[in-house]
Write a protein that holds these residues in place. Structure first.
Motif, short mmCIF file in Angstrom:
data_model
loop_
_atom_site.label_atom_id
_atom_site.label_comp_id
_atom_site.label_asym_id
_atom_site.label_seq_id
_atom_site.Cartn_x
_atom_site.Cartn_y
_atom_site.Cartn_z
N ASN A 180 0.99 -14.69 -12.02
CA ASN A 180 2.28 -14.49 -12.69
C ASN A 180 2.89 -15.85 -13.05
N PRO A 181 3.15 -16.10 -14.35
CA PRO A 181 3.73 -17.40 -14.72
C PRO A 181 5.11 -17.61 -14.14
N GLY A 182 5.85 -16.52 -13.96
CA GLY A 182 7.19 -16.65 -13.38
C GLY A 182 7.17 -17.19 -11.97
N ILE A 183 6.14 -16.79 -11.21
CA ILE A 183 6.01 -17.29 -9.83
C ILE A 183 5.52 -18.73 -9.84
N ARG A 184 4.56 -19.04 -10.74
CA ARG A 184 4.09 -20.43 -10.82
C ARG A 184 5.22 -21.38 -11.18
N GLU A 185 6.11 -20.92 -12.05
CA GLU A 185 7.22 -21.76 -12.48
C GLU A 185 8.42 -21.64 -11.54
N ARG A 186 8.27 -20.83 -10.49
CA ARG A 186 9.30 -20.66 -9.46
C ARG A 186 10.64 -20.22 -10.05
N ARG A 187 10.57 -19.24 -10.95
CA ARG A 187 11.80 -18.66 -11.49
C ARG A 187 12.48 -17.85 -10.39
N PRO A 188 13.79 -18.02 -10.19
CA PRO A 188 14.49 -17.35 -9.09
C PRO A 188 14.33 -15.83 -9.10
N GLU A 189 14.41 -15.20 -10.30
CA GLU A 189 14.34 -13.75 -10.34
C GLU A 189 12.95 -13.24 -9.94
N MET A 190 11.90 -13.99 -10.32
CA MET A 190 10.56 -13.59 -9.95
C MET A 190 10.29 -13.83 -8.47
N LEU A 191 10.82 -14.94 -7.95
CA LEU A 191 10.65 -15.22 -6.52
C LEU A 191 11.36 -14.15 -5.68
N SER A 192 12.52 -13.68 -6.19
CA SER A 192 13.25 -12.63 -5.48
C SER A 192 12.45 -11.33 -5.46
N LYS A 193 11.85 -10.98 -6.60
CA LYS A 193 11.03 -9.77 -6.67
C LYS A 193 9.81 -9.88 -5.75
N MET A 194 9.21 -11.07 -5.71
CA MET A 194 8.05 -11.27 -4.86
C MET A 194 8.44 -11.12 -3.38
N LYS A 195 9.62 -11.65 -3.02
CA LYS A 195 10.07 -11.55 -1.64
C LYS A 195 10.30 -10.10 -1.24
N LEU A 196 10.91 -9.31 -2.15
CA LEU A 196 11.16 -7.90 -1.87
C LEU A 196 9.84 -7.15 -1.70
N ALA A 197 8.86 -7.48 -2.55
CA ALA A 197 7.55 -6.83 -2.45
C ALA A 197 6.86 -7.18 -1.13
N GLN A 198 6.98 -8.43 -0.71
CA GLN A 198 6.37 -8.85 0.55
C GLN A 198 7.04 -8.15 1.73
N GLN A 199 8.37 -7.99 1.67
CA GLN A 199 9.09 -7.31 2.74
C GLN A 199 8.67 -5.85 2.83
N ALA A 200 8.51 -5.20 1.66
CA ALA A 200 8.08 -3.79 1.64
C ALA A 200 6.68 -3.65 2.22
N ALA A 201 5.79 -4.58 1.86
CA ALA A 201 4.42 -4.52 2.38
C ALA A 201 4.40 -4.76 3.89
N TYR A 202 5.25 -5.69 4.36
CA TYR A 202 5.34 -5.96 5.80
C TYR A 202 5.81 -4.71 6.54
N GLY A 203 6.85 -4.07 6.01
CA GLY A 203 7.36 -2.86 6.63
C GLY A 203 6.32 -1.76 6.70
N ALA A 204 5.53 -1.62 5.64
CA ALA A 204 4.48 -0.60 5.62
C ALA A 204 3.44 -0.87 6.69
N ARG A 205 3.08 -2.15 6.87
CA ARG A 205 2.09 -2.50 7.91
C ARG A 205 2.62 -2.21 9.30
N ILE A 206 3.89 -2.52 9.53
CA ILE A 206 4.49 -2.29 10.85
C ILE A 206 4.54 -0.80 11.16
N GLN A 207 4.99 0.00 10.19
CA GLN A 207 5.09 1.44 10.40
C GLN A 207 3.73 2.07 10.66
#
Length: 318
Positions: A161-188
């Motif tokens: 994703n170019p947005g993540i490579r360029e460290r755009r705040p909105e893309m980093l925020s979406k990536m963080k939310l996705a990582q949190q959701a994946a973490y929660g799924a693993r824990i459950q």
């Protein structure tokens, strides 16, 4: 994992077909708080569900606290019932994960508007078809991903994703939310296997003690990772906040007593000698400072745990 889930479901069908049917428990989910579950509830009650669990959550997320609690508490022979498959799972793989958890508890699954009922041969056949579809879906996604990366490299473009490579705040925020959701799924996905031990041992024991006990059962937790997982469960309303209280200082014998009680409660089938072997593997010294645990030393600590209320009198080790 899919083949294991299907085999577990088949084995469960063979077992449950010979015993009385348990409760029918309905699960109704809507995507937002503004929507209502009444229509689903009416259909579930018409199907014979006396108990109905409600959930408000996006279909794009695996974070389903109410569903997770339901799967943890469901009994052998019970059946989880939904109106449609999309009310339960966000994908075929998610559905199979939930069914695997249910079959591990000896429970069944039924969808009223889909040909899925793990207590019947026809429903098992439909489940096998879904498993094959899931495997094909993953294989196709993998092939498309590899082809896309190869095409991008051939054109001189960087993959990702170019947005993540360029460290755009909105893309980093979406990536963080996705990582949190994946973490929660693993824990459950594994909570039913380790959370009961945490509940029995906290806050009397430190996170280090509990991590060592869980390691004997195949969980490679560090104390900090374990504490973080429990903190997430508490934040989602799936565990009591008292688990996060600071462990009070305890005399060495009291700590050993609660440790032995925790090991025994986690697996009441262990003999006194087997508990002693586990303590030796944990490098725990006996109350007198020795390195070899005798069954009598373990029994003394279990008896003390019963007198102090850590164990029920009916619990015993042979």
């Amino acid at each position: 994992m899919i083949s294991q889930a299907l085999q577990m479901a088949a084995d469960t069908h063979n077992r449950t077909s010979r015993r009385p049917q348990g409760r029918l428990i309905g699960y109704a989910r809507v995507s937002t708080d503004e929507q209502a579950t009444q229509a689903q509830e009416m259909e579930l009650r018409s199907a014979g569900c006396e108990t109905i669990v409600q959930e408000h959550g996006s279909g794009a997320s695996r974070a389903r606290p109410a569903l997770s609690r339901l799967v943890q508490d469901i009994g052998a022979g019970d059946t989880l019932v939904v109106v449609r498959l999309d009310r339960l799972a966000r994908s075929v793989s998610h559905l199979l994960d939930v069914i695997e958890d249910l079959t591990a508890k000896g429970a069944n699954f039924r969808s009223l508007r889909d040909p899925i009922d793990t207590s019947t041969p026809q429903g098992m056949f439909s489940l096998q078809v879904l498993g094959a579809v899931a495997q094909l879906e993953r294989a196709l996604i993998s092939e498309r991903t590899k082809a896309g990366i190869a095409a991008a490299k051939a054109k001189g473009r960087l993959p990702g994703n170019p947005g993540i490579r360029e460290r755009r705040p909105e893309m980093l925020s979406k990536m963080k939310l996705a990582q949190q959701a994946a973490y929660g799924a693993r824990i459950q996905a594994t909570a039913s296997q380790w959370l009961p031990t945490v509940k029995r041992m906290r806050p009397d024991h430190t996170w280090d003690d509990i991590a060592r006990v869980l390691k004997q059962r195949g969980f490679d937790w560090t104390p900090e990772r374990l504490r973080r997982a429990v903190k997430w469960m508490v934040s989602e309303g799936m565990a009591d906040a008292s688990l996060l209280r600071k462990s009070p200082p305890r005399p060495p014998e009291h700590r050993l007593m609660t440790l032995v009680a925790g090991i025994h409660s986690s697996n009441p089938e262990l003999t006194l000698r087997e508990i002693g072997t586990q303590l030796e593997r944990l490098h725990e010294r006996t109350p007198r400072g020795g390195t070899k645990w005798a069954p009598s030393s373990v029994k003394n600590l279990i008896d003390r745990a019963k007198r102090t209320g850590l164990l029920m009198e009916s619990q015993s080790a042979g």
